[in-house]
Write an enzyme that holds these catalytic residues in place. Structure first.
Site, short mmCIF file in Angstrom:
data_model
loop_
_atom_site.label_atom_id
_atom_site.label_comp_id
_atom_site.label_asym_id
_atom_site.label_seq_id
_atom_site.Cartn_x
_atom_site.Cartn_y
_atom_site.Cartn_z
N ILE A 133 27.69 33.10 42.43
CA ILE A 133 28.86 32.46 43.60
C ILE A 133 29.47 33.21 44.43
CG2 ILE A 133 28.61 30.00 45.25
CD1 ILE A 133 27.45 29.13 42.27
N CYS A 134 29.62 33.76 45.21
CA CYS A 134 30.77 33.76 46.24
C CYS A 134 31.29 32.98 46.92
CB CYS A 134 30.51 35.16 46.74
SG CYS A 134 31.60 36.38 48.13
N LEU A 135 32.25 32.22 46.12
CA LEU A 135 33.30 31.20 47.18
C LEU A 135 34.62 31.25 46.49
CD1 LEU A 135 32.45 28.67 48.45
CD2 LEU A 135 32.58 27.03 46.33
#
Length: 205
Positions: A133-135
Site C-alpha cells: 500500500i502506498c500510504l
C-alpha cells in the site's frame, strides 16, 4: 556569506522543528503512560504485555469505525497485535466491493508503524499486486503520536480519493489520469475477478 537575518531565521526554523519533535515525543510518552495506568487499573496487567500492546489496547478502545467498516481478530482478542479491517466503500469507483487489510503490529509500536497488506489483488493506483500500500502515514508521515485509527481512515480515503501522482500500480494510475470512464470500467471488471494487462484480479463483489 549569510546575513545575520538569514542565520537567525535558519536557527529559528531549526529550533521550531526540534520543539515540534520534542512535543510529539512527549505526547507519545504521555499516551503510553495513560494506557499503562488504564491497564493496571483494570487488573489486566501482566508480564507478557509489551509497551506496544498496552498502547495498542488503548488505541483500539478509542477506535470508532465508519459505516461499512469492521474489525476482526483471527486469533481471538488475546492477540490484539494481529487483526483485519474490512472496508466496503459506499461511493466512488470501488463502491460495492469488500476489501480486507491485515494489520501486524510490531512490539515497538507506536515508535514503528503497523505492517499492513491488502488481502486481495485490487485494480488501484496505490495498491500493487502483492498487497503493498502506498500510504504516507505508513511511511514518512508516521510518528509516535499517530495511531492505527490514522492508518485505517487513510485506507478508507484511498478508496474515496485515489492518488494517481504517487502510484504503486503505474498502469492503473495512467489509466485514471487519461480516462476516468475507462478507469471505472476496468475497476468494475477487476472487482468481478477479470483480467487486465495479464493480471487476474480478486473477485470482491
Amino acid at each position: 556569506m549569510k546575513s545575520l537575518g538569514v542565520v537567525a531565521l535558519t536557527c529559528l526554523s531549526f529550533s521550531s522543528i526540534c520543539a515540534h519533535k520534542n512535543t510529539q515525543k512527549k505526547q507519545a510518552e504521555d499516551a503510553e503512560k495513560r494506557a499503562a495506568a488504564a491497564v493496571k487499573a483494570s487488573g489486566q496487567e501482566g508480564p507478557q504485555k509489551s509497551a506496544g500492546e498496552i498502547r495498542l489496547a488503548k488505541d483500539l478502545a478509542e477506535l470508532k469505525l465508519e459505516k461499512g467498516m469492521s474489525i476482526k481478530f483471527p486469533n481471538g482478542k488475546n492477540d490484539l497485535m494481529y487483526f483485519q479491517i474490512e472496508i466496503k466503500p459506499s461511493e466512488n469507483y470501488w463502491q460495492g466491493g469488500r476489501f480486507t487489510f491485515t494489520f501486524k503490529i510490531p512490539d515497538s509500536y507506536p515508535h514503528e508503524p503497523p505492517k499492513v497488506l491488502c488481502d486481495q489483488i485490487v485494480y488501484h493506483p496505490n495498491l500493487d499486486t502483492k498487497g503493498n500500500i502506498c500510504l504516507n502515514v505508513l511511511r514518512e508521515d508516521w510518528s509516535p503520536v499517530q495511531t492505527v485509527t490514522s492508518v485505517i481512515f487513510g485506507l478508507l480515503f484511498l478508496f474515496i480519493d485515489p492518488n494517481a501522482s504517487d502510484p504503486l500500480n503505474s498502469e492503473a494510475a495512467k489509466d485514471l489520469m487519461q480516462s476516468t470512464s475507462n478507469f471505472k470500467s476496468n475497476v468494475r471488471k477487476a472487482m468481478m475477478g477479470g483480467i487486465i494487462n495479464g493480471v487476474r484480479f480478486t473477485k470482491v463483489i
